[in-house]
Design a protein around this motif. Structure first.
Motif, PDB file in Angstrom:
ATOM      1  N   ALA A 126       0.827  -1.215   0.000  1.00  0.00           N
ATOM      2  CA  ALA A 126       0.000   0.000   0.000  1.00  0.00           C
ATOM      3  C   ALA A 126       0.865   1.269   0.000  1.00  0.00           C
ATOM      4  O   ALA A 126       0.526   2.263  -0.655  1.00  0.00           O
ATOM      5  N   VAL A 127       1.984   1.238   0.709  1.00  0.00           N
ATOM      6  CA  VAL A 127       2.897   2.399   0.686  1.00  0.00           C
ATOM      7  C   VAL A 127       3.407   2.599  -0.739  1.00  0.00           C
ATOM      8  O   VAL A 127       3.401   3.725  -1.274  1.00  0.00           O
ATOM      9  N   LEU A 128       3.800   1.511  -1.377  1.00  0.00           N
ATOM     10  CA  LEU A 128       4.332   1.617  -2.748  1.00  0.00           C
ATOM     11  C   LEU A 128       3.251   2.002  -3.752  1.00  0.00           C
ATOM     12  O   LEU A 128       3.526   2.716  -4.728  1.00  0.00           O
ATOM     13  N   VAL A 129       2.027   1.555  -3.503  1.00  0.00           N
ATOM     14  CA  VAL A 129       0.901   1.978  -4.362  1.00  0.00           C
ATOM     15  C   VAL A 129       0.772   3.497  -4.311  1.00  0.00           C
ATOM     16  O   VAL A 129       0.693   4.179  -5.344  1.00  0.00           O
ATOM     17  N   GLY A 130       0.752   4.051  -3.101  1.00  0.00           N
ATOM     18  CA  GLY A 130       0.641   5.506  -2.963  1.00  0.00           C
ATOM     19  C   GLY A 130       1.801   6.216  -3.635  1.00  0.00           C
ATOM     20  O   GLY A 130       1.609   7.166  -4.409  1.00  0.00           O
ATOM     21  N   ASP A 131       3.005   5.753  -3.377  1.00  0.00           N
ATOM     22  CA  ASP A 131       4.195   6.372  -3.984  1.00  0.00           C
ATOM     23  C   ASP A 131       4.088   6.359  -5.508  1.00  0.00           C
ATOM     24  O   ASP A 131       4.405   7.351  -6.179  1.00  0.00           O
ATOM     25  N   SER A 132       3.645   5.228  -6.047  1.00  0.00           N
ATOM     26  CA  SER A 132       3.633   5.075  -7.506  1.00  0.00           C
ATOM     27  C   SER A 132       2.495   5.862  -8.151  1.00  0.00           C
ATOM     28  O   SER A 132       2.651   6.391  -9.258  1.00  0.00           O
ATOM     29  N   LEU A 133       1.342   5.965  -7.460  1.00  0.00           N
ATOM     30  CA  LEU A 133       0.238   6.788  -7.995  1.00  0.00           C
ATOM     31  C   LEU A 133       0.648   8.257  -8.019  1.00  0.00           C
ATOM     32  O   LEU A 133       0.394   8.986  -8.987  1.00  0.00           O
ATOM     33  N   LEU A 134       1.294   8.686  -6.940  1.00  0.00           N
ATOM     34  CA  LEU A 134       1.763  10.079  -6.838  1.00  0.00           C
ATOM     35  C   LEU A 134       2.739  10.395  -7.977  1.00  0.00           C
ATOM     36  O   LEU A 134       2.623  11.417  -8.656  1.00  0.00           O
ATOM     37  N   THR A 135       3.674   9.497  -8.188  1.00  0.00           N
ATOM     38  CA  THR A 135       4.695   9.735  -9.212  1.00  0.00           C
ATOM     39  C   THR A 135       4.083   9.709 -10.609  1.00  0.00           C
ATOM     40  O   THR A 135       4.406  10.544 -11.464  1.00  0.00           O
ATOM     41  N   LEU A 136       3.180   8.752 -10.811  1.00  0.00           N
ATOM     42  CA  LEU A 136       2.543   8.628 -12.128  1.00  0.00           C
ATOM     43  C   LEU A 136       1.768   9.898 -12.502  1.00  0.00           C
ATOM     44  O   LEU A 136       1.744  10.309 -13.666  1.00  0.00           O
ATOM     45  N   ALA A 137       1.141  10.526 -11.509  1.00  0.00           N
ATOM     46  CA  ALA A 137       0.361  11.735 -11.790  1.00  0.00           C
ATOM     47  C   ALA A 137       1.235  12.789 -12.474  1.00  0.00           C
ATOM     48  O   ALA A 137       0.831  13.422 -13.468  1.00  0.00           O
ATOM     49  N   PHE A 138       2.447  12.967 -11.972  1.00  0.00           N
ATOM     50  CA  PHE A 138       3.316  14.005 -12.552  1.00  0.00           C
ATOM     51  C   PHE A 138       3.921  13.548 -13.880  1.00  0.00           C
ATOM     52  O   PHE A 138       4.162  14.378 -14.768  1.00  0.00           O
ATOM     53  N   ASP A 139       4.125  12.249 -14.019  1.00  0.00           N
ATOM     54  CA  ASP A 139       4.551  11.686 -15.308  1.00  0.00           C
ATOM     55  C   ASP A 139       3.506  12.032 -16.382  1.00  0.00           C
ATOM     56  O   ASP A 139       3.839  12.497 -17.481  1.00  0.00           O
ATOM     57  N   VAL A 140       2.234  11.826 -16.030  1.00  0.00           N
ATOM     58  CA  VAL A 140       1.134  12.088 -16.981  1.00  0.00           C
ATOM     59  C   VAL A 140       1.129  13.559 -17.396  1.00  0.00           C
ATOM     60  O   VAL A 140       1.039  13.892 -18.583  1.00  0.00           O
ATOM     61  N   LEU A 141       1.260  14.441 -16.423  1.00  0.00           N
ATOM     62  CA  LEU A 141       1.203  15.879 -16.738  1.00  0.00           C
ATOM     63  C   LEU A 141       2.415  16.329 -17.548  1.00  0.00           C
ATOM     64  O   LEU A 141       2.302  17.199 -18.422  1.00  0.00           O
ATOM     65  N   ALA A 142       3.571  15.749 -17.264  1.00  0.00           N
ATOM     66  CA  ALA A 142       4.802  16.173 -17.946  1.00  0.00           C
ATOM     67  C   ALA A 142       4.854  15.696 -19.394  1.00  0.00           C
ATOM     68  O   ALA A 142       5.588  16.257 -20.210  1.00  0.00           O
ATOM     69  N   ASP A 143       4.059  14.697 -19.717  1.00  0.00           N
ATOM     70  CA  ASP A 143       4.108  14.104 -21.052  1.00  0.00           C
ATOM     71  C   ASP A 143       3.510  15.060 -22.091  1.00  0.00           C
ATOM     72  O   ASP A 143       2.498  15.722 -21.838  1.00  0.00           O
ATOM     73  N   VAL A 144       4.120  15.075 -23.261  1.00  0.00           N
ATOM     74  CA  VAL A 144       3.684  15.991 -24.326  1.00  0.00           C
ATOM     75  C   VAL A 144       2.237  15.724 -24.751  1.00  0.00           C
ATOM     76  O   VAL A 144       1.542  16.620 -25.257  1.00  0.00           O
ATOM     77  N   GLY A 145       1.736  14.500 -24.500  1.00  0.00           N
ATOM     78  CA  GLY A 145       0.349  14.176 -24.827  1.00  0.00           C
ATOM     79  C   GLY A 145      -0.656  14.998 -24.040  1.00  0.00           C
ATOM     80  O   GLY A 145      -1.827  15.108 -24.408  1.00  0.00           O
ATOM     81  N   THR A 146      -0.210  15.606 -22.943  1.00  0.00           N
ATOM     82  CA  THR A 146      -1.131  16.401 -22.121  1.00  0.00           C
ATOM     83  C   THR A 146      -1.335  17.801 -22.703  1.00  0.00           C
ATOM     84  O   THR A 146      -2.437  18.339 -22.666  1.00  0.00           O
ATOM     85  N   ASP A 147      -0.277  18.379 -23.235  1.00  0.00           N
ATOM     86  CA  ASP A 147      -0.409  19.671 -23.922  1.00  0.00           C
ATOM     87  C   ASP A 147       0.855  19.892 -24.738  1.00  0.00           C
ATOM     88  O   ASP A 147       1.954  19.596 -24.259  1.00  0.00           O
ATOM     89  N   SER A 148       0.698  20.442 -25.928  1.00  0.00           N
ATOM     90  CA  SER A 148       1.879  20.633 -26.774  1.00  0.00           C
ATOM     91  C   SER A 148       2.758  21.776 -26.263  1.00  0.00           C
ATOM     92  O   SER A 148       3.940  21.859 -26.595  1.00  0.00           O
ATOM     93  N   ASP A 149       2.183  22.658 -25.428  1.00  0.00           N
ATOM     94  CA  ASP A 149       2.940  23.817 -24.933  1.00  0.00           C
ATOM     95  C   ASP A 149       3.632  23.457 -23.610  1.00  0.00           C
ATOM     96  O   ASP A 149       2.965  23.224 -22.601  1.00  0.00           O
TER      97      ASP A 149
END
Ligand code: GRG
Length: 318
Positions: A126-149
């Motif tokens: 459960a600790v690792l689940v939380g850590d990985s969900l938190l990290t994934l959220a910023f991975d998603v936002l940083a990806d160019v698929g979220t916005d070209s700018d």
């Protein structure tokens, strides 16, 4: 995405719009939590991805993604980045629930009507689940698929980081644990005044709700006034959400809530309901809904659905 957007535009009533947003976000989360590793990842351990899916899919009101989607719509944003950003906010929310339920925090057995993640798996997972969900959220936002700018992506990352971290949700959780008297020599709950409770709750709960509407505004390239207006709305909505949550804790039951009820009183938790009483808290709740609605007055009719969201937050049963 186009089909989803068309569906959303057709929807007229709040419940169907919330449900449509919820199912679109469910699909986005399902895709983000696929078993296959992304480019740059070495592998996705089966137990971890399975537990992350357990913690994230198939439950919850999806209120934060809904707020982001509706705010983005208010500012006429378009494109797949809206759902990606909405999923990122929900990933953070789900992480916070998993960690909040751990024995070291609130020690809960029930969440969203089923065993908490550490009960269904184990604490370390459960600790690792939380850590990985938190990290994934910023991975998603940083990806160019979220916005070209890139400037928009950075602004999204910054808004979510500030809301989730030391000066927001995690910091609010720290204040909450302190208020329970956990770190006091005599172990007794602290007697917080209403200003202190409001600050704690603005950090723990309000910040992420506010970030959701702000991120919609960022995606829609809102100007400073637009962004400030939705932030004010989010702030009022956050207070209303928390008072409603505290009222439910006092007045509802575990079967309706899908999580334990009556916990705040048992722990001597500092809440406005505890400080003011149910009637005064209910009256403040009504005022907050009106203030949240007022914050959106400059947008007129296009903001009607967000105004309904404020009423939904106050009247919800779980
Ligand atoms: C562990 C960093 C960290 C933070 C925990 C979110 C949180 C902070 C604690 C959850 C405990 C709690 C009951 C907070 C009050 C408000 C809240 C966030 C309720 C749950 O949100 P909902 O009702 O849940 O939107 P669903 O399941 O519908 O998504």
């Amino acid at each position: 995405m186009t089909a989803f957007w068309g569906q959303l535009l057709d929807g007229t009533d709040f419940a169907s719009r919330l449900a449509d947003a919820g199912s679109a976000v469910e699909d986005a989360l399902d895709a983000l939590l696929a078993t296959a590793p992304l480019a740059g990842e070495i592998g996705r351990p089966e137990r971890l991805i399975e537990a992350m899916r357990y913690a994230t899919l198939g439950g919850g009101k999806r209120l934060r993604p809904f707020l982001l989607i509706e705010s983005a719509r208010l500012f006429e944003a378009t494109g797949p980045g809206i759902l990606r950003a909405a999923a990122a906010v929900e990933l953070i929310h789900c992480y916070s629930l998993v960690h909040d339920d751990l024995p070291a925090m609130d020690d809960d057995d029930l969440r969203r009507g089923r065993p908490t993640t550490h009960r269904a798996y184990d604490e370390a997972t459960a600790v690792l689940v939380g850590d990985s969900l938190l990290t994934l959220a910023f991975d998603v936002l940083a990806d160019v698929g979220t916005d070209s700018d890139p400037a928009v992506r950075v602004a999204l990352v910054a808004a979510l980081a500030r809301a989730a971290g030391i000066g927001g949700m995690a910091g609010g959780q720290m204040l909450d644990l302190e208020a329970e008297g956990r770190f006091a020599a005599d172990g007794r709950p602290l007697a917080l005044n209403d200003t202190q409770i409001l600050r704690l709750q603005a950090m723990k709960t309000g910040a992420l709700l506010t970030a959701a509407v702000e991120m919609g505004a960022i995606l829609g390239r809102a100007d400073r006034r637009g962004r400030d207006a939705v932030r004010t709305f989010g702030h009022m909505l956050g207070q209303a959400f928390q008072i409603a949550d505290d009222l439910l804790d006092v007045e509802s039951d575990a079967a309706t809530l899908g999580k334990a009820a009556g916990k705040d009183l048992g722990k001597g938790k500092a809440t406005l309901v505890g400080l003011w009483g149910v009637d005064a808290a209910r009256s403040r709740l009504a005022t907050l809904v009106a203030e949240a609605e007022d914050a959106l007055a400059p947008f007129g009719e296009p903001a009607a659905i967000l105004r309904q969201a404020a009423r939904f937050v106050a009247e919800r049963k779980n």
